[in-house]
Design an enzyme around this catalytic site. Structure first.
Site, PDB file in Angstrom:
ATOM      1  CE1 TYR A   1      29.260  42.367  36.518  1.00 35.84           C
ATOM      2  CE2 TYR A   1      28.919  40.580  38.058  1.00 35.84           C
ATOM      3  CZ  TYR A   1      28.399  41.716  37.405  1.00 35.84           C
ATOM      4  OH  TYR A   1      27.127  41.958  37.519  1.00 35.84           O
TER       5      TYR A   1
ATOM      6  N   GLY B   1      19.113  39.297  47.926  1.00 36.79           N
ATOM      7  CA  GLY B   1      20.168  40.488  47.255  1.00 36.79           C
ATOM      8  C   GLY B   1      19.204  41.680  47.098  1.00 36.79           C
TER       9      GLY B   1
HETATM   10  O1  GFB Z   1      30.997  51.026  43.601  1.00 38.79           O
HETATM   11  P1  GFB Z   1      32.411  50.724  42.760  1.00 38.79           P
HETATM   12  O2  GFB Z   1      33.073  49.722  43.641  1.00 38.79           O
HETATM   13  O3  GFB Z   1      32.259  50.081  41.684  1.00 38.79           O
HETATM   14  O4  GFB Z   1      33.284  51.758  42.839  1.00 38.79           O
HETATM   15  P2  GFB Z   1      32.612  50.405  39.928  1.00 38.79           P
HETATM   16  C1  GFB Z   1      32.881  53.024  42.317  1.00 38.79           C
HETATM   17  C2  GFB Z   1      33.699  54.181  42.396  1.00 38.79           C
HETATM   18  O5  GFB Z   1      33.550  54.697  43.816  1.00 38.79           O
HETATM   19  C3  GFB Z   1      35.118  53.961  42.261  1.00 38.79           C
HETATM   20  C4  GFB Z   1      35.195  54.647  44.221  1.00 38.79           C
HETATM   21  O6  GFB Z   1      35.773  54.790  41.335  1.00 38.79           O
HETATM   22  C5  GFB Z   1      35.784  53.730  43.639  1.00 38.79           C
HETATM   23  O7  GFB Z   1      37.138  54.132  43.526  1.00 38.79           O
HETATM   24  N1  GFB Z   1      35.214  54.629  45.703  1.00 38.79           N
HETATM   25  C6  GFB Z   1      35.574  55.656  46.608  1.00 38.79           C
HETATM   26  C7  GFB Z   1      34.745  53.528  46.717  1.00 38.79           C
HETATM   27  N2  GFB Z   1      35.449  55.157  47.918  1.00 38.79           N
HETATM   28  C8  GFB Z   1      34.989  53.847  47.649  1.00 38.79           C
HETATM   29  C9  GFB Z   1      34.602  52.806  48.753  1.00 38.79           C
HETATM   30  O8  GFB Z   1      34.829  52.910  50.016  1.00 38.79           O
HETATM   31  N3  GFB Z   1      34.383  51.494  48.354  1.00 38.79           N
HETATM   32  C10 GFB Z   1      34.255  51.362  47.031  1.00 38.79           C
HETATM   33  N4  GFB Z   1      33.765  50.261  46.489  1.00 38.79           N
HETATM   34  N5  GFB Z   1      34.435  52.293  46.038  1.00 38.79           N
HETATM   35  C11 GFB Z   1      31.841  47.828  39.763  1.00 38.79           C
HETATM   36  C12 GFB Z   1      32.290  46.744  39.042  1.00 38.79           C
HETATM   37  O9  GFB Z   1      32.403  48.844  39.411  1.00 38.79           O
HETATM   38  O10 GFB Z   1      30.576  48.120  39.442  1.00 38.79           O
HETATM   39  C13 GFB Z   1      31.352  45.274  39.063  1.00 38.79           C
HETATM   40  O11 GFB Z   1      33.497  46.363  39.237  1.00 38.79           O
HETATM   41  C14 GFB Z   1      29.702  45.855  38.906  1.00 38.79           C
HETATM   42  O12 GFB Z   1      31.718  44.255  38.453  1.00 38.79           O
HETATM   43  C15 GFB Z   1      29.573  47.289  39.482  1.00 38.79           C
HETATM   44  O13 GFB Z   1      29.733  46.241  37.776  1.00 38.79           O
HETATM   45  C16 GFB Z   1      28.152  47.512  39.375  1.00 38.79           C
HETATM   46  O14 GFB Z   1      31.368  50.993  39.452  1.00 38.79           O
HETATM   47  O15 GFB Z   1      34.051  50.921  39.996  1.00 38.79           O
END
Ligand code: GFB
Length: 320
Positions: A138, A19
């Site tokens: 989680y 990973g």
């Molecule tokens: O990285 P992400 O999914 O994790 O999203 P979190 C971070 C931010 O990026 C959010 C925005 O505000 C999303 O709305 N974002 C914008 C996007 N465009 C995109 C996209 O295309 N894909 C994604 N994925 N996000 C996670 C936790 O939260 O952080 C987990 O749910 C874990 O459990 C991880 O801890 C480190 O920071 O929001």
């Protein structure tokens, strides 16, 4: 106390070794044993740890987990709880039985959300309220890992420690647009737009949330140093406290890839937590003097590794 901030004299086994974080720890500690989910599904079994020869390993760095971005955490909230609790039960039981030191990896998203905490997040606030609703499965599974570490230490005298990184990014990430995190998702989206000649890239949410990002290799160095230099029962924040808004992050990635179009925000997609700023003062007080890779430098290396690995972008092998 070792001053070589990326070396350990411990004999390490890394779970989740293929990973994002596990692969960096393995690369930095030649001679360590890697354990991937293909070799042993820790949800079902801890056989691979129990059958280690005595003396082969003295420390397990437990990176294996069901992880994902904000959407996957919400869509599969029960699986994120179940899979992580099952894996952790198996790993802690095996480490107790083999008298191994254990380093468990948590995440700042498990801290309580506002208004239950004062920012920046400090380790003593970990259990002071509910986590953000977007990832409670989680978050509670990882909080229980911290509790389990202390319980095993108290009853069985186990040397189990907990480290808390913030949002990690780097070379060996998951580029699936549904289950992945923001940085790999945006790197892929900007590349695809460039290749297909599109002038618009969709960014989820409002772009207003702010995040702290740590280059996975930096987190790996800190974890190896703590595996050597820390035996305490309190968890340790290890993340880079520099933060950026999602809007500015997307502009930075677009710039680094050479995209000249525009970004459009899709507010039907989740913003997740507004912020989760964390303090690494305790880590510094333990004697950690290493530097964090600036975000733009880490992004450059990550973007290059993506382009090298997926030259045509098409046919990307998705890690589910
Ligand atoms: O990285 P992400 O999914 O994790 O999203 P979190 C971070 C931010 O990026 C959010 C925005 O505000 C999303 O709305 N974002 C914008 C996007 N465009 C995109 C996209 O295309 N894909 C994604 N994925 N996000 C996670 C936790 O939260 O952080 C987990 O749910 C874990 O459990 C991880 O801890 C480190 O920071 O929001």
């Amino acid at each position: 106390m070792t001053t070589d901030f990326a070396r350990t004299n411990r004999k390490v086994l890394v779970t989740g070794s293929t990973g994002l974080l596990g692969s960096e720890i393995l690369a930095l500690s030649p001679g360590s044993v890697g354990l991937s989910s293909k070799e042993c599904d820790l949800i079902e079994s801890n056989h691979a740890i129990l059958t280690l020869e005595d003396g082969q390993v003295d420390t397990v760095i437990h990176c294996a987990a069901r992880v994902g971005g904000v959407k996957a955490n919400t869509d599969y909230v029960a699986d994120f709880f179940d899979d992580n609790v099952k894996m952790n039960m198996n790993v802690l039981d095996a480490c107790r039985e083999k008298s191994l030191k254990l380093v468990s990896v948590l995440s700042t998203c498990i801290y309580p959300d506002a208004p239950y905490v004062k920012y920046p997040l400090t380790e003593d606030q970990l259990h002071m309220g509910p986590p953000h609703h977007s990832n409670f499965g989680y978050a509670y599974a990882k909080r229980m890992l911290e509790v389990q570490n202390r319980a095993y230490r108290q009853q069985h005298g186990c040397n189990f420690i907990s480290v808390i990184p913030n949002n990690l990014y780097g070379i060996n990430d998951n580029y699936d647009l549904n289950s992945g995190h923001v940085i790999p998702a945006l790197i892929r989206k900007f590349h695809e737009a460039m290749i297909e000649g599109r002038s618009e890239v969709i960014v989820w949410g409002t772009g207003r949330p702010v995040r702290e990002f740590t280059f996975a290799r930096d987190a790996a160095k800190i974890i190896l140093w703590l595996s050597e230099n820390y035996d305490g029962d309190e968890p340790i924040n290890i993340g880079n406290p520099d933060w950026v808004s999602i809007e500015n992050l997307s502009l930075m990635i677009g710039e680094e890839i050479g995209f000249e179009g525009h970004v459009k925000f899709d507010t039907s997609k989740p913003d997740g937590q507004y912020e989760k700023p964390s303090s690494n003062r305790k880590l510094r007080s333990l004697g950690w003097k290493g530097e964090y890779t600036p975000l733009r430098d880490g992004l450059r290396e990550t973007i290059k590794s993506f382009a090298d690995r997926y030259p045509g972008v098409r046919g990307i092998k998705i890690k589910t």
